[in-house]
Design a protein around this motif. Structure first.
Motif, PDB file in Angstrom:
ATOM      1  N   ALA A   1       4.339  14.513   5.241  1.00 28.06           N
ATOM      2  CA  ALA A   1       5.468  13.725   5.756  1.00 28.06           C
ATOM      3  C   ALA A   1       6.566  13.567   4.720  1.00 28.06           C
ATOM      4  O   ALA A   1       7.128  12.495   4.549  1.00 28.06           O
ATOM      5  CB  ALA A   1       4.988  12.352   6.256  1.00 28.06           C
ATOM      6  N   LEU A   2       6.881  14.647   4.002  1.00 27.43           N
ATOM      7  CA  LEU A   2       8.024  14.602   3.082  1.00 27.43           C
ATOM      8  C   LEU A   2       9.294  14.665   3.913  1.00 27.43           C
ATOM      9  O   LEU A   2       9.340  15.356   4.930  1.00 27.43           O
ATOM     10  CB  LEU A   2       7.974  15.781   2.122  1.00 27.43           C
ATOM     11  CG  LEU A   2       6.741  15.853   1.228  1.00 27.43           C
ATOM     12  CD1 LEU A   2       6.810  17.086   0.351  1.00 27.43           C
ATOM     13  CD2 LEU A   2       6.624  14.611   0.373  1.00 27.43           C
ATOM     14  N   TYR A   3      10.335  13.953   3.465  1.00 31.35           N
ATOM     15  CA  TYR A   3      11.599  14.004   4.190  1.00 31.35           C
ATOM     16  C   TYR A   3      12.263  15.345   3.880  1.00 31.35           C
ATOM     17  O   TYR A   3      12.656  15.589   2.736  1.00 31.35           O
ATOM     18  CB  TYR A   3      12.492  12.840   3.775  1.00 31.35           C
ATOM     19  CG  TYR A   3      11.789  11.497   3.838  1.00 31.35           C
ATOM     20  CD1 TYR A   3      11.270  11.026   5.049  1.00 31.35           C
ATOM     21  CD2 TYR A   3      11.613  10.711   2.712  1.00 31.35           C
ATOM     22  CE1 TYR A   3      10.610   9.813   5.108  1.00 31.35           C
ATOM     23  CE2 TYR A   3      10.951   9.499   2.768  1.00 31.35           C
ATOM     24  CZ  TYR A   3      10.452   9.060   3.972  1.00 31.35           C
ATOM     25  OH  TYR A   3       9.803   7.866   4.041  1.00 31.35           O
ATOM     26  N   PRO A   4      12.390  16.226   4.868  1.00 25.17           N
ATOM     27  CA  PRO A   4      12.825  17.596   4.561  1.00 25.17           C
ATOM     28  C   PRO A   4      14.272  17.683   4.096  1.00 25.17           C
ATOM     29  O   PRO A   4      14.647  18.656   3.454  1.00 25.17           O
ATOM     30  CB  PRO A   4      12.640  18.335   5.890  1.00 25.17           C
ATOM     31  CG  PRO A   4      12.602  17.288   6.928  1.00 25.17           C
ATOM     32  CD  PRO A   4      12.087  16.045   6.279  1.00 25.17           C
TER      33      PRO A   4
ATOM     34  N   PHE B   1      12.947   7.108  -2.380  1.00 27.80           N
ATOM     35  CA  PHE B   1      13.407   6.535  -1.107  1.00 27.80           C
ATOM     36  C   PHE B   1      13.008   5.069  -0.938  1.00 27.80           C
ATOM     37  O   PHE B   1      13.824   4.239  -0.564  1.00 27.80           O
ATOM     38  CB  PHE B   1      12.859   7.376   0.057  1.00 27.80           C
ATOM     39  CG  PHE B   1      13.437   7.017   1.389  1.00 27.80           C
ATOM     40  CD1 PHE B   1      14.807   7.101   1.621  1.00 27.80           C
ATOM     41  CD2 PHE B   1      12.621   6.593   2.421  1.00 27.80           C
ATOM     42  CE1 PHE B   1      15.339   6.785   2.856  1.00 27.80           C
ATOM     43  CE2 PHE B   1      13.148   6.273   3.663  1.00 27.80           C
ATOM     44  CZ  PHE B   1      14.506   6.368   3.875  1.00 27.80           C
ATOM     45  N   SER B   2      11.747   4.744  -1.269  1.00 28.91           N
ATOM     46  CA  SER B   2      11.311   3.358  -1.072  1.00 28.91           C
ATOM     47  C   SER B   2      12.100   2.410  -1.966  1.00 28.91           C
ATOM     48  O   SER B   2      12.453   1.305  -1.548  1.00 28.91           O
ATOM     49  CB  SER B   2       9.821   3.226  -1.344  1.00 28.91           C
ATOM     50  OG  SER B   2       9.535   3.643  -2.653  1.00 28.91           O
TER      51      SER B   2
ATOM     52  N   ARG C   1       5.328  10.165  -4.437  1.00 26.90           N
ATOM     53  CA  ARG C   1       6.002   9.152  -3.642  1.00 26.90           C
ATOM     54  C   ARG C   1       5.158   7.886  -3.567  1.00 26.90           C
ATOM     55  O   ARG C   1       5.681   6.772  -3.535  1.00 26.90           O
ATOM     56  CB  ARG C   1       6.250   9.712  -2.237  1.00 26.90           C
ATOM     57  CG  ARG C   1       7.348   9.041  -1.506  1.00 26.90           C
ATOM     58  CD  ARG C   1       7.766   9.829  -0.310  1.00 26.90           C
ATOM     59  NE  ARG C   1       6.675  10.007   0.635  1.00 26.90           N
ATOM     60  CZ  ARG C   1       6.826  10.610   1.812  1.00 26.90           C
ATOM     61  NH1 ARG C   1       7.988  11.076   2.163  1.00 26.90           N
ATOM     62  NH2 ARG C   1       5.814  10.745   2.621  1.00 26.90           N
TER      63      ARG C   1
ATOM     64  N   LYS D   1      15.135   3.006  -3.063  1.00 29.46           N
ATOM     65  CA  LYS D   1      16.508   2.980  -2.572  1.00 29.46           C
ATOM     66  C   LYS D   1      16.629   1.948  -1.455  1.00 29.46           C
ATOM     67  O   LYS D   1      17.586   1.184  -1.393  1.00 29.46           O
ATOM     68  CB  LYS D   1      16.875   4.376  -2.075  1.00 29.46           C
ATOM     69  CG  LYS D   1      18.313   4.523  -1.646  1.00 29.46           C
ATOM     70  CD  LYS D   1      18.552   5.939  -1.152  1.00 29.46           C
ATOM     71  CE  LYS D   1      19.854   6.013  -0.371  1.00 29.46           C
ATOM     72  NZ  LYS D   1      20.035   7.319   0.256  1.00 29.46           N
ATOM     73  N   LEU D   2      15.614   1.930  -0.567  1.00 34.21           N
ATOM     74  CA  LEU D   2      15.635   0.962   0.534  1.00 34.21           C
ATOM     75  C   LEU D   2      15.541  -0.455  -0.001  1.00 34.21           C
ATOM     76  O   LEU D   2      16.101  -1.379   0.578  1.00 34.21           O
ATOM     77  CB  LEU D   2      14.481   1.232   1.496  1.00 34.21           C
ATOM     78  CG  LEU D   2      14.541   2.544   2.271  1.00 34.21           C
ATOM     79  CD1 LEU D   2      13.305   2.706   3.119  1.00 34.21           C
ATOM     80  CD2 LEU D   2      15.788   2.604   3.129  1.00 34.21           C
TER      81      LEU D   2
ATOM     82  N   ILE E   1       0.856  -1.173   0.000  1.00 34.43           N
ATOM     83  CA  ILE E   1       0.000   0.000   0.000  1.00 34.43           C
ATOM     84  C   ILE E   1       0.896   1.228   0.000  1.00 34.43           C
ATOM     85  O   ILE E   1       2.081   1.129   0.318  1.00 34.43           O
ATOM     86  CB  ILE E   1      -0.886   0.034   1.259  1.00 34.43           C
ATOM     87  CG1 ILE E   1      -0.045  -0.349   2.475  1.00 34.43           C
ATOM     88  CG2 ILE E   1      -2.046  -0.910   1.157  1.00 34.43           C
ATOM     89  CD1 ILE E   1      -0.021   0.622   3.533  1.00 34.43           C
TER      90      ILE E   1
ATOM     91  N   PHE F   1       0.026  11.347   3.693  1.00 30.22           N
ATOM     92  CA  PHE F   1      -0.346  11.849   5.014  1.00 30.22           C
ATOM     93  C   PHE F   1      -0.909  13.260   4.925  1.00 30.22           C
ATOM     94  O   PHE F   1      -0.643  13.995   3.982  1.00 30.22           O
ATOM     95  CB  PHE F   1       0.882  11.864   5.930  1.00 30.22           C
ATOM     96  CG  PHE F   1       1.375  10.504   6.287  1.00 30.22           C
ATOM     97  CD1 PHE F   1       1.014   9.921   7.494  1.00 30.22           C
ATOM     98  CD2 PHE F   1       2.193   9.797   5.423  1.00 30.22           C
ATOM     99  CE1 PHE F   1       1.470   8.672   7.824  1.00 30.22           C
ATOM    100  CE2 PHE F   1       2.652   8.531   5.749  1.00 30.22           C
ATOM    101  CZ  PHE F   1       2.283   7.970   6.958  1.00 30.22           C
TER     102      PHE F   1
ATOM    103  N   ASN G   1      13.082  11.969  -2.299  1.00 32.58           N
ATOM    104  CA  ASN G   1      11.859  11.641  -1.587  1.00 32.58           C
ATOM    105  C   ASN G   1      11.085  10.548  -2.313  1.00 32.58           C
ATOM    106  O   ASN G   1      10.624   9.591  -1.707  1.00 32.58           O
ATOM    107  CB  ASN G   1      10.974  12.890  -1.465  1.00 32.58           C
ATOM    108  CG  ASN G   1      11.072  13.538  -0.095  1.00 32.58           C
ATOM    109  OD1 ASN G   1      10.563  13.002   0.874  1.00 32.58           O
ATOM    110  ND2 ASN G   1      11.749  14.657  -0.033  1.00 32.58           N
TER     111      ASN G   1
ATOM    112  N   ARG H   1       5.583   3.732  -6.107  1.00 32.72           N
ATOM    113  CA  ARG H   1       5.649   2.375  -5.557  1.00 32.72           C
ATOM    114  C   ARG H   1       4.710   1.411  -6.247  1.00 32.72           C
ATOM    115  O   ARG H   1       4.707   0.225  -5.921  1.00 32.72           O
ATOM    116  CB  ARG H   1       5.359   2.434  -4.063  1.00 32.72           C
ATOM    117  CG  ARG H   1       6.364   3.330  -3.354  1.00 32.72           C
ATOM    118  CD  ARG H   1       6.194   3.283  -1.885  1.00 32.72           C
ATOM    119  NE  ARG H   1       5.997   1.926  -1.430  1.00 32.72           N
ATOM    120  CZ  ARG H   1       5.413   1.624  -0.312  1.00 32.72           C
ATOM    121  NH1 ARG H   1       4.978   2.581   0.468  1.00 32.72           N
ATOM    122  NH2 ARG H   1       5.264   0.377   0.039  1.00 32.72           N
TER     123      ARG H   1
END
Lengths: 318, 358
Positions: free
Chosen positions: B85-88, B98-99, B146, B101-102, B77, B81, B95, B150
């Motif tokens: 909830a963006l990574y500043p 990121f998913s 973002r 990259k992880l 999912i 938000f 941003n 995904r």
């Protein structure tokens, strides 16, 4: 609309008195507001600092007004092994203590940031080492490190029976150096932990939730969210911590007085030793002035290396 | 893409029960809006679907699989938000990536996916900016980007538009609806704004106090609210609700005023509630005389606060009303569109009201 006939109540405007007009004058206000701060800074900061720097270039001793000798004090210090020993131990003391304080302080802050029972009580207890007067801390550690009555020795010798003789904490160079660092770390952790905890609490929980949904492991959340978000506060706390540690005097002087054989002198204790009990005010001042470049370097490092992050700046900074 | 199902889902925080057995079936590809006043449990339900809150009772299924014990990252999912909830400390590109990259996706795949999402949302020019350098609407789009990157089975939105100004909200609303029509990904959207719910949803789920009050297509909820809560919640200005009793002569209000009822309405015991939407009044020379209290011209229509006898009602008319406060305006309700509710249970009195809708 019967009220329309009645006269409106009007707030009476009083003419300001001469005194009120005087204090409303901008120039008067500026001077009146600035005076206390400027006065305090001049009397208690600029004058002692200026006097100290001036003394460093004279051969003043206690009871004798000195004459200007230029860099003579510094030339003498450059060839003084005890001074270089103090420089070494100051840097070593600051570096090791800061690393330990930040490692343990961050760990403690992360623990305290979790939802634990009695959270506020634990936070209050954590602050205790910091609010204890330094001299009390020093005396306590003096007892803890005492060759005869040390509680640590008692635990190892009497209670556990692992050793046959007491520890000699302060009797030789390296144990004494590390003993002092341990005392400083104990005292310094709360400041780091509470400051970093405040920093942790400014990080929005939804960032962690977003990272959780993005598939981050706990370590990755720490590495990619906590650390970068904490860096600005870390930089400021580290700057303060380095300055406090480097200029520490009370702990060292109260526990070892620089001994054994000058091995635990840091610059502040050596400056005092030479200047006051030794009477060489000029030389003591020169040692104190020698701390300034280190402090400036430490401050600049934290400021430029850690605090100035691009993303923290506002719009228009591409 | 996947269907989502809530089966008798319960949630309590300690002794506080927040959700009392919620059951909703969401078919694949549908846009479902959970709507209700604050504290009704809609956000909690969404967070349980995301895996951010644990499930006290019941089952949540995504794509036919029970996900009660599945960690959030494996539920396939993506969530947007309320505060984005963006990574500043990361650029827009980082941003969105990121998913991936992880998940250690290859660089070229990352770049391709980010560009795909950026193109869908018109973010290509902003990829190297930091969140602070973006406007509210742009940040909102990055948050959606973002999620899109995904390729999730389900999109979750938690009041995504409530931080935007009114005009931008209307714009993003249509943008999101259009996006959903293009991607056809199952979407669960939480809002307290019934207009967002009406305009965007395929299905609206109205919640109150941890219960589902009614679920169905927007216009069905609008035309046939199942109970007083839904009747009052859906529609703006809200439906007029007047207490009284159904009598053979008509609907008798507490102050004795008689309101007309459809012919087939039969008297019911107990107190009833008469519901009529403001836009279902019409000017009628033979209607009830209503005293004008306030006239609010909107341009396209005119909203008038009226008093029929002692009963205050709101009417909305397509005509421009020249009446002034204090004047009498003859109006009558459209009898085909009158609703009756039982005062005690709040339920719609169905058998009495088999009206047909235009």
């Amino acid at each position: 609309m019967s009220a329309a006939a009645e006269p409106h109540w009007v707030h009476a405007r009083k003419e300001p008195t001469a005194l009120a007009r005087f204090f409303d004058n901008k120039a008067v206000l500026v001077i009146a507001c600035l005076f206390p701060a400027v006065g305090l800074l001049t009397v208690f900061l600029t004058y002692p600092l200026g006097l100290g720097v001036f003394l460093a270039f004279t051969d003043t001793t206690i009871g004798r007004r000195g004459v200007w000798v230029g860099l003579e004090n510094f030339q003498y210090l450059a060839s003084d092994p005890i001074f270089w020993g103090a420089v070494f131990y100051s840097v070593f003391y600051t570096a090791v203590a800061t690393v330990l304080k930040f490692a343990l302080g961050l760990w403690l802050a992360l623990l305290l940031n979790q939802h634990t029972p009695f959270k506020s009580l634990i936070r209050a207890i954590v602050l205790l080492p910091w609010i204890t007067p330094t001299v009390l801390t020093a005396i306590a550690f003096w007892w803890i490190y005492d060759p005869q009555f040390s509680i640590i020795s008692w635990v190892f010798v009497e209670a556990l029976g692992w050793r046959t003789e007491n520890f000699n904490f302060l009797g030789s160079e390296w144990p004494a150096r590390f003993s002092l660092i341990a005392a400083n770390v104990w005292r310094g952790i709360p400041f780091v932990a509470i400051s970093l905890l405040a920093g942790l609490q400014t990080i929005s929980p939804s960032l962690y939730e977003a990272a959780l949904l993005d598939g981050a492991t706990p370590w990755q959340r720490f590495r990619y969210i906590t650390v970068p978000m904490l860096l600005p506060i870390l930089a400021i706390v580290m700057t303060f911590s380095i300055i406090f540690t480097f200029t520490d005097f009370q702990l060292v002087y109260a526990i070892t007085r620089g001994g054994p054989v000058n091995s635990t002198h840091i610059l502040a204790t050596l400056a005092f030793q030479r200047g006051i009990p030794g009477g060489q005010l000029g030389e003591g001042a020169a040692i104190a002035v020698a701390m300034i470049p280190f402090l400036v370097a430490a401050t600049l490092f934290s400021y430029f290396a850690l605090a100035r992050r691009k993303w923290q700046q506002g719009e228009g900074n591409d | 893409m996947a269907s989502v199902a809530f089966r008798d889902v319960r949630k309590s925080f300690g002794s506080t029960h927040v959700l009392h057995g919620v059951s909703v079936e969401i078919p694949d590809g549908e846009f479902v809006v959970l709507v209700g006043p604050s504290g009704c449990g809609k956000s909690t339900l969404l967070r349980m679907l995301a895996g951010l809150e644990n499930i006290t009772g019941g089952e949540i299924l995504i794509g036919g699989r029970v996900v009660n014990q599945v960690p959030p990252k494996d539920r396939d999912i993506a969530m947007v938000f309320q505060n984005y909830a963006l990574y500043p400390h990361m650029t827009v590109r980082d941003n969105m990536a990121f998913s991936m990259k992880l998940a250690q996706a290859p660089k070229d795949v990352m770049e391709r996916e980010v560009l795909r999402a950026a193109r869908i949302l018109g973010l290509e020019a902003l990829l190297d900016r930091f969140p602070r350098q973006l406007s509210g609407g742009q940040r909102q789009r990055v948050a959606m980007g973002r999620a899109i990157v995904r390729n999730p089975q389900v999109f979750l939105f938690d009041e995504p538009l409530s931080n935007l100004d009114a005009k931008l909200r209307v714009h993003m609303r249509s943008e999101m609806k259009e996006l959903h029509q293009r991607l056809r990904t199952t979407t669960v959207y939480v809002t307290h704004d019934q207009i967002e719910a009406m305009t965007m949803a395929d299905t609206i789920v109205v919640m109150e106090h941890g219960h589902v009050r009614q679920a169905g297509p927007p216009l069905e909820l609008y035309d046939r609210p199942a109970n007083l809560f839904v009747a009052g919640f859906i529609g703006s200005p809200a439906m007029n609700l007047v207490e009284g009793a159904v009598t053979p002569d008509g609907f008798r209000c507490a102050d004795g005023t008689l309101l007309p009822l459809p012919r087939h309405a039969r008297p019911t015991p107990g107190t009833a509630v008469y519901g009529i939407r403001p836009e279902h009044f019409r000017l009628d020379p033979h209607g009830m005389p209503a005293r004008v209290q306030v006239v609010e011209p909107m341009g396209s229509e005119t909203q008038v606060v009226l008093r029929i006898g002692e009963v205050p009602v709101t009417g909305v008319f397509r005509e421009r009303i020249a009446a002034r406060p204090g004047d009498l305006l003859p109006v009558s309700p459209d009898l085909r569109l009158v609703h009756l509710f039982n005062k005690e249970t709040g339920e719609r009195i169905a058998p009495a009201m088999e009206e047909t809708h235009a």
